[in-house]
Design an enzyme around this catalytic site. Structure first.
Site, PDB file in Angstrom:
ATOM      1  N   HIS A 181       0.833  -1.206   0.000  1.00  0.00           N
ATOM      2  CA  HIS A 181       0.000   0.000   0.000  1.00  0.00           C
ATOM      3  C   HIS A 181       0.871   1.262   0.000  1.00  0.00           C
ATOM      4  O   HIS A 181       0.732   2.139  -0.863  1.00  0.00           O
ATOM      5  CB  HIS A 181      -0.909  -0.040   1.234  1.00  0.00           C
ATOM      6  N   GLU A 182       1.796   1.326   0.954  1.00  0.00           N
ATOM      7  CA  GLU A 182       2.629   2.527   1.066  1.00  0.00           C
ATOM      8  C   GLU A 182       3.573   2.663  -0.124  1.00  0.00           C
ATOM      9  O   GLU A 182       3.856   3.782  -0.568  1.00  0.00           O
ATOM     10  CB  GLU A 182       3.407   2.529   2.388  1.00  0.00           C
ATOM     11  N   HIS A 236       1.835   4.574  -2.818  1.00  0.00           N
ATOM     12  CA  HIS A 236       1.927   6.035  -2.657  1.00  0.00           C
ATOM     13  C   HIS A 236       3.307   6.534  -3.062  1.00  0.00           C
ATOM     14  O   HIS A 236       3.454   7.545  -3.738  1.00  0.00           O
ATOM     15  CB  HIS A 236       1.704   6.431  -1.196  1.00  0.00           C
ATOM     16  N   HIS A 244       3.834   6.510  -6.735  1.00  0.00           N
ATOM     17  CA  HIS A 244       3.045   7.603  -7.309  1.00  0.00           C
ATOM     18  C   HIS A 244       3.837   8.915  -7.166  1.00  0.00           C
ATOM     19  O   HIS A 244       3.987   9.686  -8.117  1.00  0.00           O
ATOM     20  CB  HIS A 244       1.705   7.672  -6.577  1.00  0.00           C
TER      21      HIS A 244
HETATM   22 ZN   LIG Z   1      -3.026   5.207   1.811  1.00  0.00          ZN
END
Ligand SMILES: [Zn+2]
Length: 642
Positions: A427-428, A431, A434
């Site tokens: 998940h991290e 980010h 991105h």
């Molecule tokens: Zn998040």
């Protein structure tokens, strides 16, 4: 994720700085899903260096940071000196914005260094002091730069168009200026704007009172569990005990926790009504048709996206009910109650992964995203972008921080080796990647991705991870656990957050019609929506009246139409993951373009470019198909093992 950005009406650089420093927490932080902190007795000094983030990539020594601090005030002064010049010529405007951009870029890294140093061990007073100093400098900078947006607005549009023609370098700031202009019809004249700004002093009171009351002063219920242990039910013990494997304990914990909240229904209702009235004030003085429109306009999201989400959730309640029926079957109970909602689907599955194993799994799962993506994941691992393990005094949870534009993104984890921790890592990293692609491909001014898109890349990675892991595993119990985990996540992220969004819309609509709201009224509205979502009338799940007060447990209702973005991110990322798994190279190229686009365009057209149209039913429908496929899988496994 915390939201500090509720009342942004113009996206000024000052506001953007707050925006970008927002850190994404792990998915447990969704409304009503707050998890527990990690406790460890291990000291930071005992953790090998290669598992700690390398903050020296930002400032080689603390003395360098101090030097930067000394130099900043003079730079703020120079920002202030451009006042009154922006409308004079195209080159003046460009020079002012370029200088401002450079200062903000530096300020971001400056603040990030201090806050990450402090997060490493929040007990240390020196880094905490540095963090506070950074915050004071933000405020000073905010005052120095406050004139920028109003001054841009005062430039007549025809003149501004001419500026763009005579100074091609201004193009870089087009999106920024467009954003300022976009809300012009909702901007009042100077003296009225002053009055509105003065009224700001009264805003946020309802939220502050709610926060102090519910976190600190509100008395807690105490219960005696089946084990004989006495537990005082605050938010964190409630979050732990509500998932108890003992059904009687769950019932007791639920009823006591919400029963206690209900004793303060009038107070809590008055607080929430205060927040609704605050939103009404903004809607009225800014001349919007609705509170919803006023809120969504700050990110240029059409209200139809919000309405469509609610419409789709309602249309697809049978899919949620199928999951609840499946849960009933797996738990082996005749009747499912609301207090069963957090009960584990499968007992005793204990998967452990070392950090290296977990990282390797994530890398393999994301291999589909191409060479640059995977090589950068390796760089993040080797280059110590990540602070891996918990230590005494370290900030709990997880986040990614992409604010050090010229350096690289950072991640804070509290890795404990559970499957869930591998999911948080994926998940991290979503980010972080991105941020990596946007920082690399966009000028600083357009590098930060809009909040509406923030959770897309992260949840897409989770989907890819699950897909990968399921292919590696044969053990039916482990498969059930992972598939069940996905369904629970879909319930909590998609349906539950939409249910909140529907409640939020309803209470604002009533206020807009001139109705006054009380705790009693909030409970009445909440219960009706809750019963509808969980199929109370159809015998899917029993919702007792005591849970009508659950609205008072959700701090996000003070965030001004925020939660729906968890749901829209979930459907958008599901569709993206499906595309990448089935669509081949072209889809992957599209996706990397998406990650590279930062805020160079508004959120909805950015998604449209990769084939995701949030104004249609498709993203929701694709997600429902995936949920149903997962349930087919679970049923097949259950039939097989009997
Ligand atoms: Zn998040």
């Amino acid at each position: 994720m915390k939201s500090y950005i509720n009342n942004i009406k113009t996206l000024s650089i000052v506001m953007m700085s707050i925006f970008m420093l927002m850190k994404c927490t792990a998915p447990v932080d969704k409304a009503g899903e707050a998890g527990n902190g990690t406790q460890t007795s291990k000291e930071r000094a005992d953790i090998p260096e290669n598992y700690k983030w390398k903050l020296t990539d930002m400032y080689a020594t603390q003395a360098d940071w101090e030097k930067a601090k000394e130099a900043l005030p003079a730079k703020f002064e120079k920002v202030a000196n451009y006042k009154g010049t922006l409308g004079k010529s195209a080159s003046n405007l460009f020079n002012a914005l370029e200088y401002l951009e450079g200062v903000v870029k530096e300020l971001f890294m400056f603040g990030s260094y201090a806050s990450m140093l402090s997060d490493s061990d929040i007990r240390e007073s020196e880094p905490l002091g540095m963090d506070q100093e950074a915050n004071q400098l933000y405020t000073k900078f905010g005052a120095a730069a406050a004139y920028i947006d109003p001054e841009i607005l005062s430039i007549p549009e025809h003149k501004l168009n001419r500026f763009f023609k005579t100074e091609p370098k201004l193009e870089k700031y087009r999106q920024y200026i467009d954003n300022v202009y976009r809300v012009k019809t909702h901007t009042r004249n100077a003296s009225e704007e002053n009055l509105i700004a003065e009224a700001g002093i009264m805003q946020g009171n309802s939220n502050s009172i709610y926060s102090v009351f519910s976190n600190a002063e509100m008395p807690r219920a105490e219960v005696t569990l089946a084990s004989g242990d006495k537990v005082v039910l605050d938010a964190s013990t409630y979050a732990l005990q509500r998932a108890s494997t003992n059904r009687e304990d769950r019932k007791l914990v639920f009823e006591s926790f919400f029963g206690k909240l209900d004793e303060f229904k009038m107070t809590l209702g008055t607080q929430l009504y205060g927040k609704v009235k605050e939103n009404m004030f903004v809607k009225n003085v800014r001349n919007y048709n609705s509170c919803l429109e006023a809120s969504l306009n700050s990110n240029n999201i059409p209200t139809s996206v919000y309405h469509k989400l609610i419409e789709n959730a309602n249309k697809n309640l049978p899919t949620l009910h199928r999951y609840l029926d499946l849960k009933k079957r797996m738990m082996g109970v005749d009747e499912l109650h609301y207090y069963d909602i957090y009960a584990p689907l499968v007992n005793d599955v204990d998967l452990k992964y070392s950090y290296e194993e977990g990282y390797d799994m994530v890398k393999k799962a994301l291999a589909v995203l191409g060479d640059e993506y995977v090589n950068t994941l390796q760089e993040a691992f080797d280059g110590r972008w990540i602070d891996v393990y918990p230590n005494a005094g370290k900030r709990s949870g997880a986040y990614s921080n992409g604010s050090a534009y010229n350096v690289h993104p950072y991640i804070l984890l509290n890795y404990n080796g559970q499957y869930e921790d591998v999911g948080t890592l994926a998940h991290e990293l979503g980010h972080t990647m991105h941020s990596y692609f946007s920082n690399k491909n966009q000028p600083f001014i357009n590098a930060n991705y809009p909040i509406f898109l923030a959770e897309v890349a992260s949840t897409a990675n989770e989907a890819l991870l699950m897909d990968h892991v399921l292919k590696q595993i044969d053990d039916p119990q482990i498969k059930l656990s992972i598939l069940g985990n996905y369904l629970e996540n879909a319930r909590a992220t998609l349906f539950r957050q939409t249910q909140f969004a529907e409640f939020e819309l309803k209470i604002h609509e009533l206020a807009e019609k001139g109705e006054s709201l009380t705790g009693e009224k909030f409970s009445e509205i909440y219960l009706e929506i809750l019963k509808k979502y969980y199929g109370h009338e159809d015998g899917v799940m029993v919702i007792d009246d005591v849970y009508a007060i659950e609205w008072a447990y959700i701090p996000h209702f003070y965030y001004n139409f925020y939660v729906f973005q968890y749901s829209t991110s979930f459907t958008a990322s599901t569709m993206l993951a499906e595309q990448m798994l089935n669509g081949g190279e072209e889809m992957v190229d599209n996706y990397i373009d998406f990650l590279s686009s930062g805020s160079s365009e508004y959120a909805i057209p950015t998604l449209k470019k990769v084939g995701i149209d949030m104004e249609t039913d498709e993203p929701f429908e694709v997600t429902m198909a995936r949920m149903n496929k997962v349930m087919d899988n679970i049923e097949a496994i259950l039939d097989e093992i009997g």
